[in-house]
Design an enzyme around this catalytic site. Structure first.
Site, short mmCIF file in Angstrom:
data_model
loop_
_atom_site.label_atom_id
_atom_site.label_comp_id
_atom_site.label_asym_id
_atom_site.label_seq_id
_atom_site.Cartn_x
_atom_site.Cartn_y
_atom_site.Cartn_z
N ASP A 8 0.86 -1.18 0.00
CA ASP A 8 0.00 0.00 0.00
C ASP A 8 0.90 1.23 0.00
O ASP A 8 2.13 1.12 -0.16
CB ASP A 8 -1.00 -0.05 1.17
CG ASP A 8 -0.33 0.13 2.53
OD1 ASP A 8 0.92 0.22 2.60
OD2 ASP A 8 -1.06 0.15 3.54
N HIS A 9 0.30 2.40 0.18
CA HIS A 9 1.07 3.65 0.17
C HIS A 9 2.13 3.67 1.28
O HIS A 9 3.23 4.16 1.09
CB HIS A 9 0.13 4.84 0.33
CG HIS A 9 -0.72 4.77 1.57
ND1 HIS A 9 -1.75 3.85 1.70
CD2 HIS A 9 -0.66 5.43 2.76
CE1 HIS A 9 -2.30 3.98 2.89
NE2 HIS A 9 -1.66 4.93 3.56
N CYS A 66 3.25 -3.23 3.99
CA CYS A 66 2.34 -2.14 4.34
C CYS A 66 2.97 -1.39 5.50
O CYS A 66 4.18 -1.52 5.72
CB CYS A 66 0.92 -2.64 4.64
SG CYS A 66 0.74 -3.64 6.12
N THR A 68 2.80 -1.64 8.82
CA THR A 68 3.35 -2.56 9.83
C THR A 68 3.65 -3.93 9.27
O THR A 68 4.31 -4.74 9.94
CB THR A 68 2.32 -2.77 10.96
OG1 THR A 68 1.12 -3.30 10.38
CG2 THR A 68 2.00 -1.46 11.67
N GLY A 69 3.13 -4.23 8.11
CA GLY A 69 3.22 -5.58 7.55
C GLY A 69 2.10 -6.49 8.04
O GLY A 69 1.94 -7.60 7.52
N HIS A 99 11.26 -23.47 8.64
CA HIS A 99 10.24 -24.20 9.39
C HIS A 99 8.86 -24.11 8.76
O HIS A 99 8.07 -25.05 8.86
CB HIS A 99 10.14 -23.67 10.82
CG HIS A 99 11.28 -24.09 11.70
ND1 HIS A 99 11.23 -24.02 13.07
CD2 HIS A 99 12.51 -24.58 11.39
CE1 HIS A 99 12.37 -24.45 13.58
NE2 HIS A 99 13.18 -24.78 12.59
N ASN A 100 8.54 -22.96 8.16
CA ASN A 100 7.17 -22.70 7.72
C ASN A 100 6.98 -22.77 6.22
O ASN A 100 5.86 -22.62 5.73
CB ASN A 100 6.70 -21.33 8.23
CG ASN A 100 6.93 -21.13 9.71
OD1 ASN A 100 7.76 -20.33 10.12
ND2 ASN A 100 6.24 -21.91 10.53
N ARG A 133 9.88 -33.01 10.10
CA ARG A 133 8.77 -32.86 11.05
C ARG A 133 7.89 -31.65 10.73
O ARG A 133 6.72 -31.60 11.13
CB ARG A 133 9.30 -32.75 12.47
CG ARG A 133 10.03 -31.44 12.78
CD ARG A 133 10.66 -31.45 14.17
NE ARG A 133 11.20 -30.16 14.56
CZ ARG A 133 12.38 -29.68 14.16
NH1 ARG A 133 13.12 -30.37 13.34
NH2 ARG A 133 12.81 -28.49 14.58
N HIS A 134 8.47 -30.69 10.01
CA HIS A 134 7.71 -29.48 9.71
C HIS A 134 6.62 -29.74 8.67
O HIS A 134 5.63 -29.02 8.63
CB HIS A 134 8.65 -28.37 9.22
CG HIS A 134 9.72 -28.05 10.20
ND1 HIS A 134 9.45 -27.47 11.43
CD2 HIS A 134 11.06 -28.27 10.17
CE1 HIS A 134 10.58 -27.32 12.10
NE2 HIS A 134 11.58 -27.80 11.36
C1 RB5 Z 1 -2.14 2.40 6.63
O1 RB5 Z 1 -2.29 3.59 7.33
C2 RB5 Z 1 -1.82 1.26 7.58
O2 RB5 Z 1 -2.92 1.00 8.41
C3 RB5 Z 1 -1.42 0.01 6.80
O3 RB5 Z 1 -0.35 0.31 6.00
C4 RB5 Z 1 -0.97 -1.17 7.63
O4 RB5 Z 1 -0.05 -0.79 8.60
C5 RB5 Z 1 -2.05 -2.01 8.18
O5 RB5 Z 1 -1.81 -3.10 8.75
#
Ligand code: RB5
Length: 143
Positions: A8-9, A66, A68-69, A99-100, A133-134
């Site tokens: 996203d932005h 994004c 926070t991801g 592992h994943n 095992r994974h």
């Molecule tokens: C956008 O403001 C923010 O909420 C998005 O990029 C992300 O962090 C959401 O999980």
């Protein structure tokens, strides 16, 4: 390797830097958008687009960013067959593969810097799935 990238932005700047790093390293990058940090957009469709590119076989792996991801990893994980891992460092990046068997790596553009993200991405790409095992646990996720 063919790698789909999406953000996203809030994740655009880190995505763009990581995409350049991938291209410089000889990878083929398929950019699913967004294309600017200046226009606010909703992350779910970009997470879905990256996930679909992976499960369709268009690409081998995906990269999502994004703010926070968190949101974009949740969205990518809604695509059946996707194992998207929100990664914060080299350790979590390596274990996500080992592992994943993660097929999408996710970062927070507002929480992880370019140096850590680049090292983590390189570790993700350079680490093999351990199997063993994974695999039972991966099968349980699939079911
Ligand atoms: C956008 O403001 C923010 O909420 C998005 O990029 C992300 O962090 C959401 O999980």
């Amino acid at each position: 390797m063919r790698i789909a990238v999406g953000s996203d932005h809030a994740g655009y700047d880190l995505k763009a830097e990581l995409a350049k790093h991938l291209a410089d390293g000889g990878h083929e990058v398929v950019d699913m958008g967004t294309n600017s940090p200046d226009v606010s957009v909703d992350y779910p469709k970009f997470g879905e687009a990256v996930g679909q590119a992976v499960v369709s076989g268009q690409v081998e792996l995906g990269l999502c960013v994004c703010g926070t991801g968190i949101g974009i990893s949740i969205a990518a994980n809604k695509v059946p067959g996707i194992r998207a891992a929100l990664v914060h460092d080299v350790t979590t990046a390596g274990l996500a593969r080992e592992h994943n068997d993660a097929n999408v790596i996710c970062f927070g553009g507002r929480t992880t810097g370019i140096i850590v993200a680049t090292e983590a991405l390189d570790t993700f790409l350079g680490t093999a799935y351990a199997g063993g095992r994974h695999q039972r646990r991966i099968d349980e996720i699939t079911q």
